[in-house]
Design a protein around this motif. Sequence first.
Motif, PDB file in Angstrom:
ATOM      1  N   VAL A 347      33.289  49.560  38.751  1.00 29.79           N
ATOM      2  CA  VAL A 347      32.503  48.344  38.586  1.00 29.79           C
ATOM      3  C   VAL A 347      32.646  47.804  37.167  1.00 29.79           C
ATOM      4  O   VAL A 347      32.761  46.584  36.950  1.00 29.79           O
ATOM      5  N   ALA A 348      32.641  48.696  36.182  1.00 29.47           N
ATOM      6  CA  ALA A 348      32.793  48.252  34.790  1.00 29.47           C
ATOM      7  C   ALA A 348      34.129  47.546  34.594  1.00 29.47           C
ATOM      8  O   ALA A 348      34.201  46.507  33.919  1.00 29.47           O
ATOM      9  N   ARG A 349      35.196  48.079  35.185  1.00 28.99           N
ATOM     10  CA  ARG A 349      36.507  47.416  35.070  1.00 28.99           C
ATOM     11  C   ARG A 349      36.492  46.069  35.783  1.00 28.99           C
ATOM     12  O   ARG A 349      37.078  45.094  35.301  1.00 28.99           O
ATOM     13  N   PHE A 350      35.825  46.019  36.940  1.00 23.68           N
ATOM     14  CA  PHE A 350      35.731  44.760  37.670  1.00 23.68           C
ATOM     15  C   PHE A 350      35.024  43.700  36.822  1.00 23.68           C
ATOM     16  O   PHE A 350      35.461  42.543  36.758  1.00 23.68           O
ATOM     17  N   ILE A 351      33.960  44.087  36.148  1.00 23.50           N
ATOM     18  CA  ILE A 351      33.232  43.139  35.307  1.00 23.50           C
ATOM     19  C   ILE A 351      34.067  42.737  34.093  1.00 23.50           C
ATOM     20  O   ILE A 351      34.049  41.567  33.662  1.00 23.50           O
ATOM     21  N   GLN A 352      34.830  43.670  33.530  1.00 23.52           N
ATOM     22  CA  GLN A 352      35.727  43.318  32.429  1.00 23.52           C
ATOM     23  C   GLN A 352      36.754  42.276  32.881  1.00 23.52           C
ATOM     24  O   GLN A 352      37.023  41.301  32.173  1.00 23.52           O
ATOM     25  N   LEU A 353      37.308  42.483  34.072  1.00 20.40           N
ATOM     26  CA  LEU A 353      38.325  41.557  34.580  1.00 20.40           C
ATOM     27  C   LEU A 353      37.732  40.183  34.895  1.00 20.40           C
ATOM     28  O   LEU A 353      38.391  39.156  34.696  1.00 20.40           O
ATOM     29  N   THR A 354      36.518  40.160  35.411  1.00 21.19           N
ATOM     30  CA  THR A 354      35.954  38.919  35.951  1.00 21.19           C
ATOM     31  C   THR A 354      34.955  38.255  35.008  1.00 21.19           C
ATOM     32  O   THR A 354      34.227  37.345  35.418  1.00 21.19           O
ATOM     33  N   GLY A 355      34.908  38.695  33.769  1.00 19.51           N
ATOM     34  CA  GLY A 355      33.927  38.178  32.816  1.00 19.51           C
ATOM     35  C   GLY A 355      34.375  36.913  32.123  1.00 19.51           C
ATOM     36  O   GLY A 355      35.096  36.076  32.686  1.00 19.51           O
TER      37      GLY A 355
END
Length: 502
Positions: A347-355
């Motif tokens: 989830v943290a990587r997903f938020i990094q990508l989609t931020g």
Amino acid sequence: MSALILTGAGVSVGDVATVARQARKVEIGPEIIGRLERARKVLDQAAAAGQQIYGLNTGLGANLGTSVEGDASAFQRQLLEGRSSAVGQALPVETVRATMLARASMLSAGGSGLSPAVFIALVEALNAGVHPVMPSLGSIGAGDLVLMTALARLLIGEGEADYQGRRMPAAKALMMARLAPISLAPKDGLSLINASAVSCGSGALAMTDALSALAQQQQAGALTMEGFGANRTILDPRLQMARPAAGQGEAAKALHDLLARDEAPAPTTIQDPLSIRCMPSIHGALIEAIGQAKRAVEIELNAAADNPLVLADDGVVMSTGNFHTAGLSLAFETLGLAIAQCAAASVARFIQLTGSGRNGLTKYLSPIGGASAGFVPLQKTATSILAAIRHKANPVMLDFLPVSEGVEDHATQSLFAVSKCAGMIALWRRLIAFELMAAAQAVDLRERLTLAPRTGAIYAAVRAHVSMLKNDRPLGSDAEVLHAMLADGTWQAAAAIGKEPD
């Protein structure tokens, strides 16, 4: 597919999965019947000599001190009737099949004193696809006794069965499958039910799913590194040797192999956020936890987990606590925590990508900008799913009360620990789908990026079913499509394109 031959040893979690999910046939090894006959002879001799044997000539639980008089075989039917108290939604057929194989595997070790004819009937029912309708609620982990009564009653032609996709009386299902109900000799009923076979069978299926989800998570993490422009020096084997933490080197090598190419692109930063930079150690801890749980399940699958236990070579019958699965519960509690940690990093990587836009990526991974929501609404869904995973990660193995007048004053909650772990794996796959979608979008947005052969295959597998986001659209339905591939096994085939031979 060749049949699984029961020998009393060597049954793996993979064997359970193929029998449960692919209807693999089971055969009885040539030495098994003789082993069962020897144990049965020792049991009968001990009873004839006047030895008090739990569940044969004594009552169960708080009735331990009550002698059983009269027809001992009738008592076996009585104890099944009296302990058929499970409730709730019926377990899926694949779980029931896993349970039937798990019990057959344990019984083949020869420690129960079970009559050979009953063992044969169990294997025949499994091969014929005659499955007991087994309620899901009732086990506290001191054996799955209350749930297992459904299996024993099936074999004597009582209760309900699932046969050819239809629910019907057990006697009718046996008749349609050209099988006959069996009669129970002394202790046969207890031998069928007094084991943690539901926990063990369910655990084997959960292990199979955990292993495939781990491979998918590694693929998603590698594609994220491509789309994010991550610094790949974190995968250098010298770094793993400097700190040989459990599983870390294996996880790093798998990521390195997925990203392998003739010439690696230059990193966009000196070092990346921890969810990317620490992937080898996060995934490595999960690898270690999976290995621990796999060992725990396979010990149970191939063990004589009976009480009382017949030691045929020594000619004795002894009371045991072998049905008690504290180690299995602890392994799955640990596995659940490792899955939760891995899911949180995803989830943290997903938020990094989609931020807001990092490493040159556009805001929210939207190619049009402005008021476009892009991928950012999925952040809410991802964090909601992660909250459900974190809730399931709370331990349950200490949640028990004394029952049976204090005779059973400890329990392990093995089945609860296994089932909540299985639920976590199902939720975790949804997060993997999100990460794959975001990583593929990042790849599309990073111009002139040439992927490694294997990450290129992963990207192609995503794009075969989910197109690039060009304008805002419902991404939830895209995620459902990708999740279905991850869950039903078709993803492995798609992503294997370009994989180097083992």
